[in-house]
Design a protein around this motif. Structure first.
Motif, PDB file in Angstrom:
ATOM      1  N   ASP A  27       0.846  -1.193   0.000  1.00 23.73           N
ATOM      2  CA  ASP A  27       0.000   0.000   0.000  1.00 23.73           C
ATOM      3  C   ASP A  27       0.884   1.246   0.000  1.00 23.73           C
ATOM      4  OD1 ASP A  27      -1.824   2.056   0.487  1.00 23.73           O
ATOM      5  OD2 ASP A  27      -3.000   0.858   1.887  1.00 23.73           O
ATOM      6  N   HIS A  56      -3.838   0.233  -2.441  1.00 24.92           N
ATOM      7  CA  HIS A  56      -4.795   0.889  -1.555  1.00 24.92           C
ATOM      8  C   HIS A  56      -6.183   0.968  -2.200  1.00 24.92           C
ATOM      9  CE1 HIS A  56      -5.803   3.428   1.891  1.00 24.92           C
ATOM     10  NE2 HIS A  56      -6.546   4.107   1.054  1.00 24.92           N
ATOM     11  N   ASP A  58      -7.582  -1.021  -4.162  1.00 29.22           N
ATOM     12  CA  ASP A  58      -8.238  -2.323  -4.303  1.00 29.22           C
ATOM     13  C   ASP A  58      -8.634  -2.943  -2.962  1.00 29.22           C
ATOM     14  OD1 ASP A  58      -7.996  -2.223  -7.061  1.00 29.22           O
ATOM     15  OD2 ASP A  58      -6.026  -3.171  -7.027  1.00 29.22           O
ATOM     16  N   LEU A  59      -8.386  -2.246  -1.875  1.00 23.80           N
ATOM     17  CA  LEU A  59      -8.693  -2.811  -0.559  1.00 23.80           C
ATOM     18  C   LEU A  59     -10.178  -3.085  -0.377  1.00 23.80           C
ATOM     19  CD1 LEU A  59      -6.269  -0.803   1.744  1.00 23.80           C
ATOM     20  CD2 LEU A  59      -6.160  -3.228   1.201  1.00 23.80           C
ATOM     21  N   THR A  60     -11.029  -2.338  -1.064  1.00 24.78           N
ATOM     22  CA  THR A  60     -12.472  -2.536  -0.902  1.00 24.78           C
ATOM     23  C   THR A  60     -13.071  -3.500  -1.906  1.00 24.78           C
ATOM     24  OG1 THR A  60     -12.933  -0.607  -2.276  1.00 24.78           O
ATOM     25  CG2 THR A  60     -12.805  -0.249   0.110  1.00 24.78           C
ATOM     26  N   THR A  61     -12.254  -4.005  -2.820  1.00 19.35           N
ATOM     27  CA  THR A  61     -12.796  -4.911  -3.840  1.00 19.35           C
ATOM     28  C   THR A  61     -12.107  -6.271  -3.887  1.00 19.35           C
ATOM     29  OG1 THR A  61     -11.333  -3.970  -5.529  1.00 19.35           O
ATOM     30  CG2 THR A  61     -13.537  -3.007  -5.331  1.00 19.35           C
ATOM     31  N   ASP A  62     -11.008  -6.435  -3.199  1.00 23.37           N
ATOM     32  CA  ASP A  62     -10.283  -7.702  -3.214  1.00 23.37           C
ATOM     33  C   ASP A  62     -11.121  -8.782  -2.522  1.00 23.37           C
ATOM     34  OD1 ASP A  62      -8.311  -9.721  -1.828  1.00 23.37           O
ATOM     35  OD2 ASP A  62      -7.212  -8.820  -3.502  1.00 23.37           O
ATOM     36  N   ILE A  65     -10.253  -9.864   1.047  1.00 20.48           N
ATOM     37  CA  ILE A  65     -10.622  -8.887   2.066  1.00 20.48           C
ATOM     38  C   ILE A  65     -12.118  -8.939   2.339  1.00 20.48           C
ATOM     39  CG2 ILE A  65     -10.719  -6.421   2.607  1.00 20.48           C
ATOM     40  CD1 ILE A  65      -8.106  -6.169   0.953  1.00 20.48           C
ATOM     41  N   LEU A  66     -12.905  -9.015   1.278  1.00 18.95           N
ATOM     42  CA  LEU A  66     -14.354  -9.081   1.456  1.00 18.95           C
ATOM     43  C   LEU A  66     -14.757 -10.323   2.245  1.00 18.95           C
ATOM     44  CD1 LEU A  66     -15.480  -7.901  -2.091  1.00 18.95           C
ATOM     45  CD2 LEU A  66     -15.339  -6.565   0.029  1.00 18.95           C
ATOM     46  N   ILE A  69     -13.838  -9.720   5.923  1.00 16.99           N
ATOM     47  CA  ILE A  69     -14.789  -8.807   6.552  1.00 16.99           C
ATOM     48  C   ILE A  69     -16.096  -9.542   6.852  1.00 16.99           C
ATOM     49  CG2 ILE A  69     -16.228  -6.764   6.176  1.00 16.99           C
ATOM     50  CD1 ILE A  69     -13.825  -5.586   4.586  1.00 16.99           C
ATOM     51  N   ASP A  70     -16.544 -10.356   5.906  1.00 15.78           N
ATOM     52  CA  ASP A  70     -17.778 -11.122   6.122  1.00 15.78           C
ATOM     53  C   ASP A  70     -17.616 -12.066   7.323  1.00 15.78           C
ATOM     54  OD1 ASP A  70     -20.452 -12.021   5.346  1.00 15.78           O
ATOM     55  OD2 ASP A  70     -19.445 -13.878   4.770  1.00 15.78           O
TER      56      ASP A  70
END
Length: 75
Positions: A27, A56, A58-62, A65-66, A69-70
């Motif tokens: 990042d 950075h 792509d942190l919300t779409t990788d 990561i998803l 988070i789930d």
């Protein structure tokens, strides 16, 4: 907001749940060392997800990561 420098460690001790910290070793926006340093400020040891190869943006779409988070939210 991007140029606003906030001392997030100052607020970390107010977090009453076990936080999830996600960071990437590559990042360029938020260097890994800052995420690691932030983890020391929480009263509850955080769940940490470290990825070696995510920018950075792509942190919300990788997908990794998803999924993390789930799983964190399912606890």
């Amino acid at each position: 907001l991007i140029s606003f420098r906030m001392d997030t460690g100052e607020y970390a001790n107010e977090v009453s749940i076990q936080p999830l910290i996600v960071y990437s070793e590559t990042d360029q926006r938020v260097p890994m060392k800052y995420s690691i340093a932030l983890s020391d400020h929480f009263s509850n040891e955080p769940v940490i997800l470290s990825l070696p190869d995510v920018s950075h943006g792509d942190l919300t779409t990788d997908e990794r990561i998803l999924e993390a988070i789930d799983a964190y939210l399912q606890k």
